[in-house]
Write a protein that holds these residues in place. Structure first.
Motif, PDB file in Angstrom:
ATOM      1  N   UNK A 125      28.371 -30.639  14.139  1.00  0.00           N
ATOM      2  CA  UNK A 125      26.953 -30.620  13.875  1.00  0.00           C
ATOM      3  C   UNK A 125      26.567 -31.155  12.399  1.00  0.00           C
ATOM      4  N   UNK A 126      27.387 -30.838  11.388  1.00  0.00           N
ATOM      5  CA  UNK A 126      27.324 -31.192   9.890  1.00  0.00           C
ATOM      6  C   UNK A 126      27.401 -32.645  10.203  1.00  0.00           C
ATOM      7  N   UNK A 127      28.143 -33.392  10.498  1.00  0.00           N
ATOM      8  CA  UNK A 127      28.418 -34.726  10.771  1.00  0.00           C
ATOM      9  C   UNK A 127      27.418 -35.475  11.573  1.00  0.00           C
ATOM     10  N   UNK A 128      26.696 -34.762  12.523  1.00  0.00           N
ATOM     11  CA  UNK A 128      25.517 -35.427  13.295  1.00  0.00           C
ATOM     12  C   UNK A 128      24.243 -35.367  12.557  1.00  0.00           C
ATOM     13  N   UNK A 129      24.258 -34.212  11.614  1.00  0.00           N
ATOM     14  CA  UNK A 129      22.903 -34.207  11.236  1.00  0.00           C
ATOM     15  C   UNK A 129      22.728 -34.610   9.759  1.00  0.00           C
ATOM     16  N   UNK A 130      23.708 -34.723   9.155  1.00  0.00           N
ATOM     17  CA  UNK A 130      23.611 -35.080   7.593  1.00  0.00           C
ATOM     18  C   UNK A 130      24.199 -36.539   7.641  1.00  0.00           C
TER      19      UNK A 130
END
Length: 133
Positions: free
Chosen positions: A42-47
């Motif tokens: 999720x972090x890699x997808x959003x940031x």
């Protein structure tokens, strides 16, 4: 986190006859590992400034599969668990709740980046799956 476990399913696909794998969802080592992957994903997808460490992530997922095997689960049971949409949804909810607890609510790009940087700086398992650009 659009079905973060799809990557796991694609990675760990084995030819197997479906059987019930009710016990695997109760194995903390496995579920916590998948929740960790979900948070990192999720972090890699959003940031936009943090990406996934793909090879490290793949090794981590393979280690989870090996751990499930070591616990006595067959390839068929593991495959069934990977394909279980209800289990995916349950783990996704937990991952998002934990991410929100870290300060990154859904859709907040800056917060996802802050949490990702903190996870990397603190050398957490989530942080080890991330690559700040």
């Amino acid at each position: 986190m659009p079905h973060f476990l799809r990557a796991l399913a694609a990675t760990l696909t084995v030819a197997a006859t479906p059987v019930l794998a009710a016990g695997l969802e109760d194995e903390p080592r496995i579920t916590e590992g998948l929740i960790t992957v979900g948070i990192a994903y999720e972090i890699a997808e959003v940031c936009p400034t943090i990406g996934p460490r793909r090879i490290r992530g793949l090794r981590y997922l393979l280690a989870l599969k090996s751990a499930a095997s070591d616990l006595g689960y067959s390839d068929a049971e593991i495959e069934t668990f990977i394909d279980d949409d209800a289990a995916k949804d349950r783990l996704e909810v937990i991952a998002r709740e934990r991410l929100a607890g870290l300060g990154a609510s859904r859709g907040d790009v800056a917060a996802h980046c802050r949490v990702g940087v903190a996870e990397v700086a603190n050398d957490t398992q989530v942080g080890r799956l991330l690559n700040p650009n």
